[in-house]
Design an enzyme around this catalytic site. Structure first.
Site, PDB file in Angstrom:
ATOM      1  CE  LYS A  86      73.462  99.678  74.356  1.00  0.00           C
ATOM      2  NZ  LYS A  86      74.006  99.697  75.941  1.00  0.00           N
TER       3      LYS A  86
HETATM    4  O1  G3P Z   1      73.533 102.541  78.140  1.00  0.00           O
HETATM    5  C1  G3P Z   1      74.280 103.310  78.038  1.00  0.00           C
HETATM    6  C2  G3P Z   1      74.938 104.142  79.680  1.00  0.00           C
HETATM    7  O2  G3P Z   1      75.343 102.315  80.194  1.00  0.00           O
HETATM    8  C3  G3P Z   1      75.562 105.035  80.395  1.00  0.00           C
HETATM    9  O3  G3P Z   1      75.811 105.060  80.966  1.00  0.00           O
HETATM   10  O4  G3P Z   1      75.924 106.724  83.135  1.00  0.00           O
HETATM   11  O5  G3P Z   1      77.731 105.633  81.743  1.00  0.00           O
HETATM   12  O6  G3P Z   1      76.624 107.493  81.432  1.00  0.00           O
HETATM   13  P1  G3P Z   1      76.664 106.354  82.016  1.00  0.00           P
END
Ligand code: G3P
Length: 224
Positions: A86
């Site tokens: 990633k």
């Molecule tokens: O994979 C990206 C994701 O983990 C971001 O999620 O919940 O931190 O916005 P969040």
């Protein structure tokens, strides 16, 4: 829609890998840091739980293309199996993606906020682009609209990169992405569970149990 688990919590991964049709696991530096574990031990454990055939996405920590490529080679060799690096979208990330494609290392370009970013990431050779649905919703934008536009643009331009919608806070966001034709979603264990939970389903199951019990008591089919 394929489902990926967005966590490095070993218990959650063990549980979801056993009970749900998981296509893999995604992580990022925040997710890894949350576990406060030795990095390689944690990644090794995740790989051994999901096996070599499921996707494991691990995010670069380096910031220049050359160092990202170095990190990618090390991760590919040590993580093994179906591995994706990633990389957050930025100039160095795009340069690294183009270099990694030549080496046959698969890339998920992440932290995607706009369809324009997604198109350029795909053109650079990203295998997946990961738009952040809830982070858009939480700034009064429309995360699922962005996912819909990316899916449409990829179709329109014959782009093979797949859309891996990420950053979810509820089942409705996942549903809207599925309706938009989004290829994949990465979700937490809680969101995964919420996708199959419904009070009417619970009531139906309770009704089956009660009706059966009234006639057959504790006996089950295996007892007949
Ligand atoms: O994979 C990206 C994701 O983990 C971001 O999620 O919940 O931190 O916005 P969040």
């Amino acid at each position: 829609m394929i489902y990926i688990l967005d966590t490095a919590d070993i218990d959650a991964i063990k549980h979801c890998n056993e009970y749900y049709p998981l296509a893999g696991v995604t992580t990022n530096p925040s997710i890894i840091a949350k576990e406060k574990s030795d990095f390689w031990t944690l990644i090794g454990e995740i790989r051994s739980i999901i096996g070599p055939d499921k996707m494991l996405h691990v995010q670069a920590t380096e910031e220049t293309a050359e160092k990202i490529v170095e990190e990618a080679k090390m991760l590919r060799d040590r993580v093994g199996g179906d591995f994706y690096l990633k990389i957050p979208i930025c100039e160095e990330g795009l340069k690294a993606t183009m270099m990694l494609k030549k080496l046959g290392i698969k890339v998920t370009m992440t932290a995607i906020i706009t369809p324009a970013q997604a198109l350029i990431a795909a053109r650079a050779g990203a295998d997946f682009v990961a738009p952040y649905v809830n982070r858009l919703d939480s700034i009064l934008s429309d995360g699922t609209r962005v996912v819909t536009e990316i899916v449409e643009e990829f179709k329109l331009h014959g782009i093979e990169a797949r859309v891996l919608a990420a950053s979810f806070k509820n089942a409705e966001q996942v549903h809207k992405c599925a309706l938009a034709g989004c290829h994949s979603a990465t979700v937490t264990a809680d969101i995964m569970k919420s996708l199959i939970s419904h009070p009417m389903t619970d009531a139906a199951i309770d009704g089956f149990k009660k009706d059966w019990h009234e006639v057959y008591g504790e006996q089950k089919i295996l007892d007949f």
